[in-house]
Scaffold this motif. Structure first.
Motif, mmCIF file in Angstrom:
data_model
loop_
_atom_site.group_PDB
_atom_site.id
_atom_site.type_symbol
_atom_site.label_atom_id
_atom_site.label_comp_id
_atom_site.label_asym_id
_atom_site.label_seq_id
_atom_site.Cartn_x
_atom_site.Cartn_y
_atom_site.Cartn_z
ATOM 1 N N PRO A 70 2.677 26.078 18.862
ATOM 2 C CA PRO A 70 1.651 27.028 18.398
ATOM 3 C C PRO A 70 0.628 27.399 19.465
ATOM 4 C CG PRO A 70 1.954 25.286 16.782
ATOM 5 C CD PRO A 70 2.768 24.911 17.974
ATOM 6 N N ALA A 71 0.395 26.508 20.416
ATOM 7 C CA ALA A 71 -0.564 26.801 21.483
ATOM 8 C C ALA A 71 0.044 27.670 22.578
ATOM 9 C CB ALA A 71 -1.082 25.498 22.088
ATOM 10 N N GLY A 72 1.350 27.919 22.531
ATOM 11 C CA GLY A 72 2.012 28.743 23.535
ATOM 12 C C GLY A 72 2.606 27.948 24.676
ATOM 13 N N LYS A 73 2.599 26.606 24.588
ATOM 14 C CA LYS A 73 3.187 25.777 25.641
ATOM 15 C C LYS A 73 4.710 25.836 25.541
ATOM 16 C CE LYS A 73 -0.423 22.305 26.167
ATOM 17 N NZ LYS A 73 -0.697 20.860 26.051
ATOM 18 N N LEU A 74 5.355 25.872 26.705
ATOM 19 C CA LEU A 74 6.813 25.937 26.764
ATOM 20 C C LEU A 74 7.386 24.556 27.020
ATOM 21 C CD1 LEU A 74 7.160 29.121 28.989
ATOM 22 C CD2 LEU A 74 7.433 28.954 26.520
ATOM 23 N N TYR A 75 8.547 24.303 26.423
ATOM 24 C CA TYR A 75 9.237 23.029 26.594
ATOM 25 C C TYR A 75 10.695 23.306 26.911
ATOM 26 C CZ TYR A 75 5.175 20.929 24.360
ATOM 27 O OH TYR A 75 3.897 20.525 24.069
ATOM 28 N N LEU A 76 11.223 22.574 27.858
ATOM 29 C CA LEU A 76 12.646 22.601 28.166
ATOM 30 C C LEU A 76 13.177 21.254 27.727
ATOM 31 C CD1 LEU A 76 14.989 24.170 29.404
ATOM 32 C CD2 LEU A 76 14.437 23.126 31.586
ATOM 33 N N GLY A 77 13.949 21.259 26.658
ATOM 34 C CA GLY A 77 14.317 20.005 26.017
ATOM 35 C C GLY A 77 13.065 19.456 25.356
ATOM 36 N N GLU A 101 24.290 28.856 26.586
ATOM 37 C CA GLU A 101 23.534 29.302 25.413
ATOM 38 C C GLU A 101 22.131 28.715 25.447
ATOM 39 O OE1 GLU A 101 23.549 28.268 20.727
ATOM 40 O OE2 GLU A 101 25.483 28.688 21.645
ATOM 41 N N VAL A 102 21.166 29.510 25.017
ATOM 42 C CA VAL A 102 19.789 29.049 24.895
ATOM 43 C C VAL A 102 19.528 28.814 23.415
ATOM 44 C CG1 VAL A 102 17.367 29.608 25.233
ATOM 45 C CG2 VAL A 102 19.052 30.350 26.913
ATOM 46 N N GLN A 103 19.094 27.620 23.077
ATOM 47 C CA GLN A 103 18.708 27.316 21.696
ATOM 48 C C GLN A 103 17.192 27.350 21.650
ATOM 49 O OE1 GLN A 103 20.639 23.668 20.588
ATOM 50 N NE2 GLN A 103 22.643 24.639 20.486
ATOM 51 N N LEU A 104 16.671 28.413 21.065
ATOM 52 C CA LEU A 104 15.239 28.690 21.076
ATOM 53 C C LEU A 104 14.604 28.237 19.769
ATOM 54 C CD1 LEU A 104 12.768 30.027 22.390
ATOM 55 C CD2 LEU A 104 13.532 32.184 21.422
ATOM 56 N N ARG A 105 13.600 27.377 19.894
ATOM 57 C CA ARG A 105 12.817 26.936 18.740
ATOM 58 C C ARG A 105 11.394 27.424 18.954
ATOM 59 N NH1 ARG A 105 12.449 21.098 18.540
ATOM 60 N NH2 ARG A 105 12.634 21.215 20.771
ATOM 61 N N ALA A 106 10.903 28.231 18.013
ATOM 62 C CA ALA A 106 9.541 28.743 18.107
ATOM 63 C C ALA A 106 8.812 28.426 16.811
ATOM 64 C CB ALA A 106 9.552 30.253 18.354
ATOM 65 N N ASP A 107 7.585 27.967 16.940
ATOM 66 C CA ASP A 107 6.782 27.679 15.761
ATOM 67 C C ASP A 107 6.535 28.975 14.993
ATOM 68 O OD1 ASP A 107 4.966 25.344 14.644
ATOM 69 O OD2 ASP A 107 3.843 27.222 14.450
ATOM 70 N N ALA A 108 6.426 28.857 13.677
ATOM 71 C CA ALA A 108 6.243 30.048 12.838
ATOM 72 C C ALA A 108 4.935 30.767 13.143
ATOM 73 C CB ALA A 108 6.289 29.668 11.359
ATOM 74 N N SER A 109 3.945 30.069 13.686
ATOM 75 C CA SER A 109 2.651 30.701 13.955
ATOM 76 C C SER A 109 2.571 31.357 15.334
ATOM 77 C CB SER A 109 1.537 29.662 13.816
ATOM 78 O OG SER A 109 1.695 28.651 14.782
ATOM 79 N N PRO A 111 2.894 34.168 17.941
ATOM 80 C CA PRO A 111 3.010 35.629 17.812
ATOM 81 C C PRO A 111 4.360 36.132 18.314
ATOM 82 C CG PRO A 111 0.946 35.020 18.880
ATOM 83 C CD PRO A 111 1.766 33.769 18.766
ATOM 84 N N TYR A 112 4.853 37.170 17.662
ATOM 85 C CA TYR A 112 6.151 37.740 18.000
ATOM 86 C C TYR A 112 6.203 38.179 19.466
ATOM 87 C CZ TYR A 112 10.203 40.812 17.839
ATOM 88 O OH TYR A 112 11.396 41.403 18.084
ATOM 89 N N GLY A 113 5.096 38.668 19.987
ATOM 90 C CA GLY A 113 5.059 39.123 21.375
ATOM 91 C C GLY A 113 5.353 38.006 22.363
ATOM 92 N N LYS A 114 4.848 36.807 22.085
ATOM 93 C CA LYS A 114 5.108 35.669 22.968
ATOM 94 C C LYS A 114 6.589 35.304 22.964
ATOM 95 C CE LYS A 114 0.978 34.349 24.382
ATOM 96 N NZ LYS A 114 0.598 34.252 25.769
ATOM 97 N N VAL A 115 7.203 35.329 21.774
ATOM 98 C CA VAL A 115 8.635 35.021 21.671
ATOM 99 C C VAL A 115 9.440 36.091 22.403
ATOM 100 C CG1 VAL A 115 10.561 34.676 20.083
ATOM 101 C CG2 VAL A 115 8.312 33.763 19.517
ATOM 102 N N ALA A 116 9.039 37.356 22.260
ATOM 103 C CA ALA A 116 9.738 38.443 22.946
ATOM 104 C C ALA A 116 9.628 38.302 24.455
ATOM 105 C CB ALA A 116 9.186 39.797 22.486
ATOM 106 N N GLU A 117 8.455 37.892 24.953
ATOM 107 C CA GLU A 117 8.291 37.664 26.393
ATOM 108 C C GLU A 117 9.203 36.538 26.868
ATOM 109 O OE1 GLU A 117 4.194 36.878 27.241
ATOM 110 O OE2 GLU A 117 3.539 38.839 26.511
ATOM 111 N N LEU A 118 9.289 35.476 26.077
ATOM 112 C CA LEU A 118 10.149 34.348 26.435
ATOM 113 C C LEU A 118 11.610 34.776 26.477
ATOM 114 C CD1 LEU A 118 10.558 31.351 27.025
ATOM 115 C CD2 LEU A 118 10.487 30.936 24.563
ATOM 116 N N ILE A 119 12.034 35.578 25.505
ATOM 117 C CA ILE A 119 13.415 36.075 25.490
ATOM 118 C C ILE A 119 13.667 36.949 26.710
ATOM 119 C CG2 ILE A 119 15.018 37.584 24.257
ATOM 120 C CD1 ILE A 119 13.739 36.523 21.647
#
Length: 152
Positions: A70-77, A101-109, A111-119
């Motif tokens: 939720p804070a926007g921190k990224l984790y690899l594994g 394959e990338v298995q992406l887990r994003a918290d529900a809170s 923002p969509y923009g952050k997930v889109a940037e990560l993708i």
């Protein structure tokens, strides 16, 4: 030669039926408008996308797990990483096997923009197979029922 009474031709009686052609034309135009605009209106729905029911993730030989909290921190594994470290690791994984394959887990809170940037970051690194890991629907006892992969 009968010059008897001349009858005048009677004027036709007024038509008492309704002309349906304009009504049908208007209805067809409205139908086409509704068919075109109905998919556009579905984007205004408020959805809770992370809770999805889907098939279990299949066993794949090459994958990396990426998460964003939720804070926007990224984790690899399970290890926290910076954006540059994630980009570097993704490029290495794509270099070893482009079908990784990338298995992406994003918290529900998040923002969509952050997930889109990560993708976008993952795709520019060369990884195009991205699966979203979601929580299953809640069980009767209120606990979530394990994860599932969706959006492949």
């Amino acid at each position: 030669m009968a010059f008897g009474r001349l009858e005048r031709a009677r004027a036709p009686s007024p038509m008492s039926d309704i002309n349906m052609t304009p009504l049908i034309d208007v209805m067809l135009v409205l139908l086409v408008i509704f068919i075109i605009t109905a998919p556009l209106m579905s984007s205004s729905l408020k959805l809770d996308l992370p809770k999805a029911e889907g098939s279990r993730a299949s066993e794949t030989p090459a994958f990396i797990a990426v998460a964003i909290d939720p804070a926007g921190k990224l984790y690899l594994g399970e290890q926290p990483v910076t954006v540059d470290e994630l980009r570097e690791q993704a490029q290495r994984a794509a270099g070893r096997n482009p079908a990784t394959e990338v298995q992406l887990r994003a918290d529900a809170s998040v923002p969509y923009g952050k997930v889109a940037e990560l993708i976008g970051l993952l795709q520019t690194a060369g990884l195009s197979k991205i699966g979203f890991i979601t929580a299953g629907p809640p069980r009767g006892d209120g606990s979530p029922s394990g994860g599932s992969a969706a959006g492949r």
